[in-house]
Design a protein around this motif. Structure first.
Motif, short mmCIF file in Angstrom:
data_model
loop_
_atom_site.label_atom_id
_atom_site.label_comp_id
_atom_site.label_asym_id
_atom_site.label_seq_id
_atom_site.Cartn_x
_atom_site.Cartn_y
_atom_site.Cartn_z
N ALA A 146 -13.29 10.21 -9.10
CA ALA A 146 -13.80 9.66 -8.21
C ALA A 146 -15.01 10.27 -7.53
CB ALA A 146 -12.66 9.12 -7.46
N THR A 181 -10.58 4.03 -2.92
CA THR A 181 -11.70 3.07 -3.12
C THR A 181 -12.29 2.38 -2.06
OG1 THR A 181 -10.15 2.69 -5.20
CG2 THR A 181 -11.67 1.06 -4.38
N ARG A 229 -6.04 2.82 -3.25
CA ARG A 229 -6.76 1.89 -2.64
C ARG A 229 -7.59 2.40 -1.30
NH1 ARG A 229 -1.71 -0.45 -3.46
NH2 ARG A 229 -1.12 -0.15 -1.49
#
Length: 299
Positions: free
Chosen positions: A217, A175, A172
């Protein structure tokens, strides 16, 4: 006549050598950046002189630092480091997000050489002194080089731990950070480099969920992780074990276009070549369980 022509050629070569030397000496040295988690500085067993020696070995133009408990003592320490390296270090610090009694006592920040950089501005990651939900602890400083080039350097510290809930929390935080990057680039109109303790406990295990998540990512957002090739950046003692193991927790995250020419881990990690140890590594108690990390930018 031949002697005269030879003298002219020698004079021309000498002039050319002088021009090249002046041009070369006028070029700025390659830009060096780093990161160092100095475990709860100062901890009960911390030796400030040993920490100063570690920072002098790091010897970079700017670096991110985490887990500073006594900001005043750290600022005094930077004067010691400057005397050792010939640099003029200054620091901008912010407190950790108030998520626990432990983090309320700590600060993190960016240290820069004032002889190379001018500080333009600094702010917490979320801005306005706020801590957004799911963000890592962090702040960012906008620096400007002598030649006018701007650089935004952020210092971050993500959730520690190897449990599934810890990994989920770090996802999280990744992100949130990746979503915030475009806005930071627009705000500062500069490349944004993020350095710090990402607590990527699973990164050294090829094929681990954490490594797959991070690598995907980074690639999908047009970024690079030059520190991903390091063998370790931290020593730790697993519960119930008598052998100190290694992890790769400390990273530099940057736009893919920036040309990194070298990435190094220093301190005990370099001295021991990231090999497991049966006794506490040198500096583990006196300095930190983490090692300084340095990257070099080319042109």
């Amino acid at each position: 006549m031949p002697n005269r022509r030879r003298r002219r050629r020698l004079a021309l070569f000498a002039l050319l050598a002088v021009v090249v030397l002046v041009w070369w000496c006028g070029r700025p040295a390659p830009l060096t950046l780093g990161t160092f988690n100095i475990r709860v500085f100062p901890d009960t067993q911390t030796r400030p002189e040993a920490v100063a020696a570690a920072l002098a070995e790091l010897d970079v133009d700017a670096f991110a630092v985490q887990e500073i408990r006594d900001v005043e003592l750290f600022t005094e320490l930077l004067r010691n480091v400057g005397a050792r390296t010939g640099r003029e270090y200054a620091a901008v610090m912010v407190p950790y997000c108030p998520r626990s009694e432990f983090t309320r006592t700590l600060s993190l920040g960016v240290v820069y050489d004032a002889r190379r950089f001018t500080l333009i501005s600094q702010r917490p990651l979320a801005g306005a002194g706020a801590c957004a939900r799911d963000q890592p602890h962090g702040m960012v400083a906008l620096l400007r080089e002598r030649d006018g080039k701007p650089l935004a350097l952020a210092s971050v510290h993500m959730k520690a731990g190897g449990d599934p809930s810890d990994l989920a929390a770090r996802r999280r935080q990744w992100t949130w950070l990746l979503a915030a990057l475009p806005g930071l680039r627009r705000l500062f109109d500069a490349p944004v480099v993020i350095a710090g303790d990402f607590n990527s406990t699973g990164y050294l295990r090829q094929g681990s969920d954490e490594r797959r998540f991070i690598d995907h990512a980074v690639a999908s957002h047009g970024l690079q992780l030059p520190t991903g090739a390091l063998d370790c950046s931290e020593y730790w003692l697993p519960k119930g074990s008598k052998q100190y193991a290694v992890s790769l927790l400390d990273h530099v995250l940057a736009p893919a276009q920036l040309p990194f020419t070298a990435t190094e881990v220093l301190g005990m990690c370099a001295a021991l070549q990231c090999a497991p140890q049966s006794t506490a590594p040198p500096g583990f108690d006196a300095v930190s369980d983490h090692c300084p990390v340095r990257v070099t930018l080319g042109e």
